[in-house]
Design a protein around this motif. Structure first.
Motif, PDB file in Angstrom:
ATOM      1  N   VAL A  14      -0.594   6.821  -9.446  1.00  0.00           N
ATOM      2  CA  VAL A  14      -0.105   6.006  -8.577  1.00  0.00           C
ATOM      3  C   VAL A  14      -0.550   6.239  -6.916  1.00  0.00           C
ATOM      4  CG1 VAL A  14       1.822   4.651  -7.638  1.00  0.00           C
ATOM      5  CG2 VAL A  14       1.644   5.440 -10.029  1.00  0.00           C
ATOM      6  N   THR A  15      -1.174   5.163  -6.474  1.00  0.00           N
ATOM      7  CA  THR A  15      -1.395   5.524  -5.035  1.00  0.00           C
ATOM      8  C   THR A  15      -1.279   4.558  -4.244  1.00  0.00           C
ATOM      9  OG1 THR A  15      -3.787   4.951  -5.207  1.00  0.00           O
ATOM     10  CG2 THR A  15      -3.465   7.359  -5.493  1.00  0.00           C
ATOM     11  N   TRP A  16      -1.176   4.806  -3.015  1.00  0.00           N
ATOM     12  CA  TRP A  16      -0.665   3.903  -1.963  1.00  0.00           C
ATOM     13  C   TRP A  16      -1.916   3.824  -0.897  1.00  0.00           C
ATOM     14  CZ3 TRP A  16       1.807  -0.007  -0.421  1.00  0.00           C
ATOM     15  CH2 TRP A  16       1.878  -0.455   0.993  1.00  0.00           C
ATOM     16  N   ASP A  17      -2.337   2.676  -0.513  1.00  0.00           N
ATOM     17  CA  ASP A  17      -3.351   2.272   0.405  1.00  0.00           C
ATOM     18  C   ASP A  17      -2.778   1.352   1.389  1.00  0.00           C
ATOM     19  OD1 ASP A  17      -5.545   1.114   1.611  1.00  0.00           O
ATOM     20  OD2 ASP A  17      -6.850   0.612  -0.030  1.00  0.00           O
ATOM     21  N   GLY A  18      -2.397   2.211   2.547  1.00  0.00           N
ATOM     22  CA  GLY A  18      -1.801   1.527   3.759  1.00  0.00           C
ATOM     23  C   GLY A  18      -2.698   0.391   4.348  1.00  0.00           C
ATOM     24  N   THR A  19      -3.948   0.865   4.602  1.00  0.00           N
ATOM     25  CA  THR A  19      -4.890  -0.107   5.009  1.00  0.00           C
ATOM     26  C   THR A  19      -4.799  -1.588   4.365  1.00  0.00           C
ATOM     27  OG1 THR A  19      -6.104   1.629   5.631  1.00  0.00           O
ATOM     28  CG2 THR A  19      -7.369  -0.604   5.599  1.00  0.00           C
ATOM     29  N   ARG A  20      -4.851  -1.617   3.333  1.00  0.00           N
ATOM     30  CA  ARG A  20      -4.772  -2.900   2.133  1.00  0.00           C
ATOM     31  C   ARG A  20      -3.361  -3.278   1.844  1.00  0.00           C
ATOM     32  NH1 ARG A  20      -8.370  -1.707  -2.674  1.00  0.00           N
ATOM     33  NH2 ARG A  20      -7.217  -3.356  -3.335  1.00  0.00           N
ATOM     34  N   ASN A  21      -2.222  -2.470   2.380  1.00  0.00           N
ATOM     35  CA  ASN A  21      -1.101  -2.889   2.069  1.00  0.00           C
ATOM     36  C   ASN A  21      -0.841  -3.047   0.363  1.00  0.00           C
ATOM     37  OD1 ASN A  21       1.731  -3.322   2.058  1.00  0.00           O
ATOM     38  ND2 ASN A  21       1.441  -5.487   2.356  1.00  0.00           N
ATOM     39  N   ALA A  22      -1.290  -2.192  -0.357  1.00  0.00           N
ATOM     40  CA  ALA A  22      -1.651  -2.260  -1.851  1.00  0.00           C
ATOM     41  C   ALA A  22      -0.959  -0.913  -2.617  1.00  0.00           C
ATOM     42  CB  ALA A  22      -3.137  -2.358  -1.970  1.00  0.00           C
TER      43      ALA A  22
END
Length: 108
Positions: A14-22
């Motif tokens: 599980v990862t977080w992509d803050g740029t895409r809010n994903a």
């Protein structure tokens, strides 16, 4: 749950992509711990849960799940995640516990 099944044949990242809010989930990848998984809190105060505004992806494809944001963290229904990754989940009434079993498939 990713930490609980890490090291099994049904592990997932599980990862977080803050740029895409994903929120990104990847099948068959070891989970990278962030340090506080599976810890219980001594603080049993009420928290406000809001539906998440984040996009959710499984192996690069958008999925629709009910998710809630509580104090900046996203939470999912256990059975929704178990279904995505085909992980067995049962309720043990004798011990009042949820059992997660990666050796069996998910059953509705």
């Amino acid at each position: 749950m990713a930490q609980a099944v890490n090291g099994t044949e049904k592990n997932f990242e599980v990862t977080w992509d803050g740029t895409r809010n994903a929120i990104n989930m990847f099948s068959n990848r070891p989970y990278t711990p962030v340090g506080n998984e599976l810890q219980s809190s001594a603080n049993f105060t009420s928290k406000v849960a809001s539906p998440t505004t984040s996009a959710i992806y499984l192996d690069g494809k958008a999925v629709t799940l009910t998710a809630y944001n509580i104090e900046g963290n996203n939470y999912f229904k256990l059975r929704d995640i178990a279904k995505l990754f085909d992980i067995g989940v049962t309720w043990n009434g004798k011990t009042n516990t949820i059992e997660i079993n990666t050796a069996v498939s998910y059953v509705e």
